[in-house]
Design a protein around this motif. Structure first.
Motif, PDB file in Angstrom:
ATOM      1  N   THR A  12      -4.133 -18.940  20.355  1.00 18.36           N
ATOM      2  CA  THR A  12      -5.043 -20.016  19.965  1.00 18.36           C
ATOM      3  C   THR A  12      -6.207 -19.526  19.113  1.00 18.36           C
ATOM      4  O   THR A  12      -6.757 -20.288  18.345  1.00 18.36           O
ATOM      5  N   GLN A  13      -6.579 -18.260  19.243  1.00 17.55           N
ATOM      6  CA  GLN A  13      -7.696 -17.741  18.472  1.00 17.55           C
ATOM      7  C   GLN A  13      -7.217 -16.622  17.561  1.00 17.55           C
ATOM      8  O   GLN A  13      -6.230 -15.949  17.849  1.00 17.55           O
ATOM      9  N   LYS A  14      -7.942 -16.424  16.473  1.00 17.24           N
ATOM     10  CA  LYS A  14      -7.644 -15.276  15.625  1.00 17.24           C
ATOM     11  C   LYS A  14      -8.939 -14.719  15.061  1.00 17.24           C
ATOM     12  O   LYS A  14      -9.949 -15.430  14.964  1.00 17.24           O
ATOM     13  N   THR A  51      -8.887 -11.618  21.368  1.00 19.10           N
ATOM     14  CA  THR A  51      -7.703 -11.684  20.499  1.00 19.10           C
ATOM     15  C   THR A  51      -7.084 -10.284  20.411  1.00 19.10           C
ATOM     16  O   THR A  51      -7.127  -9.653  19.359  1.00 19.10           O
ATOM     17  N   PRO A  52      -6.499  -9.770  21.480  1.00 19.85           N
ATOM     18  CA  PRO A  52      -6.090  -8.365  21.519  1.00 19.85           C
ATOM     19  C   PRO A  52      -4.831  -8.012  20.723  1.00 19.85           C
ATOM     20  O   PRO A  52      -4.628  -6.856  20.383  1.00 19.85           O
ATOM     21  N   PHE A  53      -3.988  -8.978  20.401  1.00 15.30           N
ATOM     22  CA  PHE A  53      -2.723  -8.672  19.744  1.00 15.30           C
ATOM     23  C   PHE A  53      -2.849  -8.710  18.224  1.00 15.30           C
ATOM     24  O   PHE A  53      -3.490  -9.596  17.667  1.00 15.30           O
ATOM     25  N   LEU A  54      -2.206  -7.754  17.570  1.00 14.88           N
ATOM     26  CA  LEU A  54      -2.195  -7.710  16.115  1.00 14.88           C
ATOM     27  C   LEU A  54      -1.170  -8.712  15.595  1.00 14.88           C
ATOM     28  O   LEU A  54      -0.044  -8.773  16.090  1.00 14.88           O
ATOM     29  N   LYS A  55      -1.557  -9.484  14.600  1.00 12.11           N
ATOM     30  CA  LYS A  55      -0.676 -10.525  14.075  1.00 12.11           C
ATOM     31  C   LYS A  55      -0.136 -10.174  12.701  1.00 12.11           C
ATOM     32  O   LYS A  55       1.051 -10.212  12.465  1.00 12.11           O
ATOM     33  N   ASN A  56      -1.029  -9.865  11.764  1.00 12.28           N
ATOM     34  CA  ASN A  56      -0.642  -9.577  10.381  1.00 12.28           C
ATOM     35  C   ASN A  56      -1.383  -8.361   9.863  1.00 12.28           C
ATOM     36  O   ASN A  56      -2.498  -8.079  10.308  1.00 12.28           O
ATOM     37  N   ILE A  57      -0.767  -7.705   8.917  1.00 11.83           N
ATOM     38  CA  ILE A  57      -1.445  -6.661   8.146  1.00 11.83           C
ATOM     39  C   ILE A  57      -1.457  -7.165   6.712  1.00 11.83           C
ATOM     40  O   ILE A  57      -0.412  -7.496   6.142  1.00 11.83           O
ATOM     41  N   ARG A  58      -2.658  -7.241   6.154  1.00 10.55           N
ATOM     42  CA  ARG A  58      -2.809  -7.699   4.770  1.00 10.55           C
ATOM     43  C   ARG A  58      -3.381  -6.568   3.942  1.00 10.55           C
ATOM     44  O   ARG A  58      -4.330  -5.913   4.357  1.00 10.55           O
ATOM     45  N   ILE A 105       2.165  -8.665   5.968  1.00 13.01           N
ATOM     46  CA  ILE A 105       3.296  -8.282   6.802  1.00 13.01           C
ATOM     47  C   ILE A 105       3.052  -8.830   8.201  1.00 13.01           C
ATOM     48  O   ILE A 105       2.038  -8.519   8.830  1.00 13.01           O
ATOM     49  N   ASP A 106       3.962  -9.652   8.671  1.00 15.28           N
ATOM     50  CA  ASP A 106       3.854 -10.254  10.004  1.00 15.28           C
ATOM     51  C   ASP A 106       4.335  -9.254  11.048  1.00 15.28           C
ATOM     52  O   ASP A 106       5.488  -8.838  11.024  1.00 15.28           O
ATOM     53  N   ILE A 107       3.449  -8.860  11.950  1.00 13.57           N
ATOM     54  CA  ILE A 107       3.831  -7.934  13.024  1.00 13.57           C
ATOM     55  C   ILE A 107       3.623  -8.576  14.396  1.00 13.57           C
ATOM     56  O   ILE A 107       3.618  -7.889  15.412  1.00 13.57           O
ATOM     57  N   SER A 108       3.484  -9.895  14.427  1.00 14.07           N
ATOM     58  CA  SER A 108       3.199 -10.594  15.687  1.00 14.07           C
ATOM     59  C   SER A 108       4.305 -10.402  16.724  1.00 14.07           C
ATOM     60  O   SER A 108       4.031 -10.328  17.916  1.00 14.07           O
ATOM     61  N   LYS A 109       5.554 -10.312  16.300  1.00 10.38           N
ATOM     62  CA  LYS A 109       6.674 -10.166  17.244  1.00 10.38           C
ATOM     63  C   LYS A 109       6.729  -8.782  17.894  1.00 10.38           C
ATOM     64  O   LYS A 109       7.456  -8.575  18.855  1.00 10.38           O
ATOM     65  N   LEU A 110       5.957  -7.833  17.374  1.00  7.32           N
ATOM     66  CA  LEU A 110       5.966  -6.477  17.928  1.00  7.32           C
ATOM     67  C   LEU A 110       5.080  -6.358  19.165  1.00  7.32           C
ATOM     68  O   LEU A 110       5.131  -5.363  19.874  1.00  7.32           O
ATOM     69  N   ASN A 111       4.234  -7.377  19.406  1.00  2.81           N
ATOM     70  CA  ASN A 111       3.341  -7.414  20.583  1.00  2.81           C
ATOM     71  C   ASN A 111       2.495  -6.150  20.730  1.00  2.81           C
ATOM     72  O   ASN A 111       2.421  -5.548  21.802  1.00  2.81           O
ATOM     73  N   ILE A 112       1.837  -5.762  19.655  1.00  5.23           N
ATOM     74  CA  ILE A 112       0.985  -4.578  19.657  1.00  5.23           C
ATOM     75  C   ILE A 112      -0.454  -5.006  19.933  1.00  5.23           C
ATOM     76  O   ILE A 112      -1.003  -5.844  19.233  1.00  5.23           O
TER      77      ILE A 112
END
Length: 145
Positions: A12-14, A51-58, A105-112
């Motif tokens: 919900t937050q970013k 917002t602990p999880f990484l979502k994207n790298i730009r 680059i979307d890295i949200s599925k990696l749950n980092i």
């Protein structure tokens, strides 16, 4: 049986970390025939708990090749503050479109999760056939190309 607590990944937050403006970047790194890696450190701040999880790298890319590929590496740091072990040990391949572009680059599925000591995002230029770009130039004071 012991109690088990399962937390869901809240999206919900970013929060954007390490902002940049495309118009303010005038210098680029390039490679020739030798591969190399360049990294940037991202320090941890207490507000990242929300917002602990990484979502994207730009990142800003400038490519003379259509859909050139590069690799992203995520490193923890050692006791001297230098890159050490991988946070994620598989390839994260990015694709840079031709021209000066913001590449995401979307890295949200990696749950980092953002490490509490901070971490490095490193970009590795790949010396592969599909990234090959040849150009001709004239030596100063000569007509040869």
């Amino acid at each position: 049986m012991d109690e088990i607590i399962i937390n869901s990944k809240k999206l919900t937050q970013k929060l954007i970390v390490g902002k940049f403006k495309k118009s303010k970047i005038n210098h680029y790194y390039q490679n020739g025939i030798k591969p190399w890696i360049i990294a940037r450190f991202f320090d941890y701040k207490e507000k990242y708990n929300k917002t602990p999880f990484l979502k994207n790298i730009r990142l800003l890319t400038k490519s003379d090749v259509k859909n050139s590929k590069f690799n992203i590496r995520l490193y923890a740091l050692n006791e001297n503050g230098e890159p050490k072990n991988y946070i994620y040990d598989k390839n994260i391949v990015g694709i840079a479109k031709k021209g000066k572009k913001i590449t995401e680059i979307d890295i949200s599925k990696l749950n980092i999760e953002f490490p509490e000591k901070g971490f490095f995002i490193a970009i590795e230029w790949l010396i592969i056939e599909e990234n090959k770009y040849e150009y001709k130039y004239t030596m100063q004071g000569s007509r040869k190309k």
